[in-house]
Design an enzyme around this catalytic site. Structure first.
Site, PDB file in Angstrom:
ATOM      1  N   CYS A 144      -6.351  -4.024   6.833  1.00  0.00           N
ATOM      2  CA  CYS A 144      -7.503  -3.128   6.742  1.00  0.00           C
ATOM      3  C   CYS A 144      -8.654  -3.723   5.943  1.00  0.00           C
ATOM      4  O   CYS A 144      -9.816  -3.448   6.227  1.00  0.00           O
ATOM      5  CB  CYS A 144      -7.083  -1.774   6.168  1.00  0.00           C
ATOM      6  SG  CYS A 144      -6.542  -1.816   4.437  1.00  0.00           S
ATOM      7  N   CYS A 185       0.836  -1.201   0.000  1.00  0.00           N
ATOM      8  CA  CYS A 185       0.000   0.000   0.000  1.00  0.00           C
ATOM      9  C   CYS A 185       0.868   1.248   0.000  1.00  0.00           C
ATOM     10  O   CYS A 185       0.609   2.206  -0.729  1.00  0.00           O
ATOM     11  CB  CYS A 185      -0.930  -0.018   1.206  1.00  0.00           C
ATOM     12  SG  CYS A 185      -2.119   1.346   1.226  1.00  0.00           S
TER      13      CYS A 185
END
Length: 369
Positions: free
Chosen positions: A199, A101
């Site tokens: 997440c 990410c």
């Protein structure tokens, strides 16, 4: 400078944005929408980038008096992070989605868009320090607070990205001071819990989440000699170093517990062995980047770190063509292909590579477990 403040909805990014404003920069806040599941809400301290987080980020921006926008990066996040995560597990590797990410979303896609819009830098709430090196190029260093240091997950940043990045919290001695500052500034996120886990798997059930996407097929569990010692319901559910969840029908000769040593997706088998066999004497990989100036020699002394909160280990690294290999002075414990190795020179991050190959420090013996 025109600064784009990436605001996750947490206390760190809110205080980082506030400090950028105090420094006199022209700051604009942005929250990244990484999921199109509109009803997603945070559960306890699990997950991030939810509707609740977006609202918290907006309230913080309003308090600071800065413009605020939400950018939809859900498709890019799905392709570059989630699909990569699934593909890596399918290949028997253990990926770090936070590294991907940072590499592909927060400091690639976002920074690229920010520069196109005329911003000079992206500001985040990461705990790391940027310093000017002897060549005039920026270097990435560990944060003052070792307990919160995030230089490991930022090891994927390149020299060009570091030149357009700000980490206002890096010199802060503790997270407690950041929370106190947030409260003094009237930011409602002052006592908001930190996010944990992956997440996009907010319930923490990675095994179940992967089973839905990869599928579960029964296979064999082998010892180091190749003998069948048990069965599993899907190789993707196992990672190197794992002990729990092993259905072993044949006990070890010495009666000691066994651990996952290797996952072989092609044959759908899992290899187990004694704890000492988790000791790794060499790691190597071909996908590497340098954070700032590259090392000046093909072989050099360094420290290697293989997890975000692992202790760095003295080592020697060798760079040959498109490959980096590292031999630690003391064996590394439970390293899996797919993990990221970050190299340090003191507090400075030299660079990183994805581990493709590991060499055990304890060779297998015939008939052994």
């Amino acid at each position: 400078m025109r600064v784009l403040a990436a605001m996750s909805g947490g206390v760190d990014s809110a205080v980082a944005a506030a400090r950028a404003v105090d420094a006199g920069h022209d700051v604009v806040g942005v929250h990244l929408a990484l999921s199109r599941a509109g009803g997603t809400l945070r559960t306890g301290s699990r997950g991030c980038c939810t509707i609740e987080d977006a609202m918290d980020a907006r309230r913080a921006a309003d308090r600071l008096g800065i413009p605020f926008y939400v950018w939809d990066f859900s498709e890019r996040f799905r392709d570059d992070v989630i699909e990569d995560f699934v593909a890596e597990y399918s290949a028997g590797r253990t990926p770090n989605p936070c590294m991907r990410c940072n590499e592909r979303i927060k400091f690639a896609a976002v920074l690229e868009k920010a520069l196109d819009l005329g911003f000079d830098a992206v500001c985040t709430g990461h705990y790391a320090i940027l310093r000017e090196g002897p060549t005039g190029r920026r270097e990435l260093h560990r944060a003052s607070d070792n307990a919160k240091d995030q230089s490991y997950v930022l090891g994927v940043l390149t020299a060009d990205q570091l030149a357009h990045t700000m980490f206002p919290l890096g010199e802060t001695p503790s997270k407690a001071l950041v929370r106190a500052e947030a409260e003094a500034r009237g930011l409602t996120v002052a006592n908001k819990p930190d996010s944990h886990d992956i997440c996009f798997i907010p319930d923490g059930d990675t095994r179940g989440w992967l089973a839905e996407r990869v599928g579960a097929e029964r296979g064999k569990i082998l010892d180091r000699s190749g003998a069948v010692v048990g069965a599993h319901e899907g190789a993707h559910a196992f990672t190197v170093g794992q002990r729990r969840g092993l259905a072993l029908g044949v006990p070890a000769a010495d009666g000691k517990p066994r651990f996952v040593l290797e996952v072989r997706p092609v044959s759908n088998t899992v290899v187990v062995g004694p704890k000492e066999a988790l000791a790794i004497g060499e790691i190597s990989g071909g996908r590497f980047t340098w954070a700032g100036a590259a090392p000046g020699a093909e072989e050099f002394a360094c420290h290697v770190q293989i997890r975000a909160h692992a202790d760095p280990v003295p080592a020697r690294a060798v760079v040959q063509s498109a490959n980096v290999s590292v031999r630690p002075e003391t064996p590394l414990d439970g390293v899996a292909p797919g993990q990221t190795a970050v190299l340090y020179d003191g507090t400075r991050v030299l660079g990183q590579f994805t581990i493709d190959r590991t060499v055990s420090a304890v060779p297998a013996v015939a008939g052994g477990s």
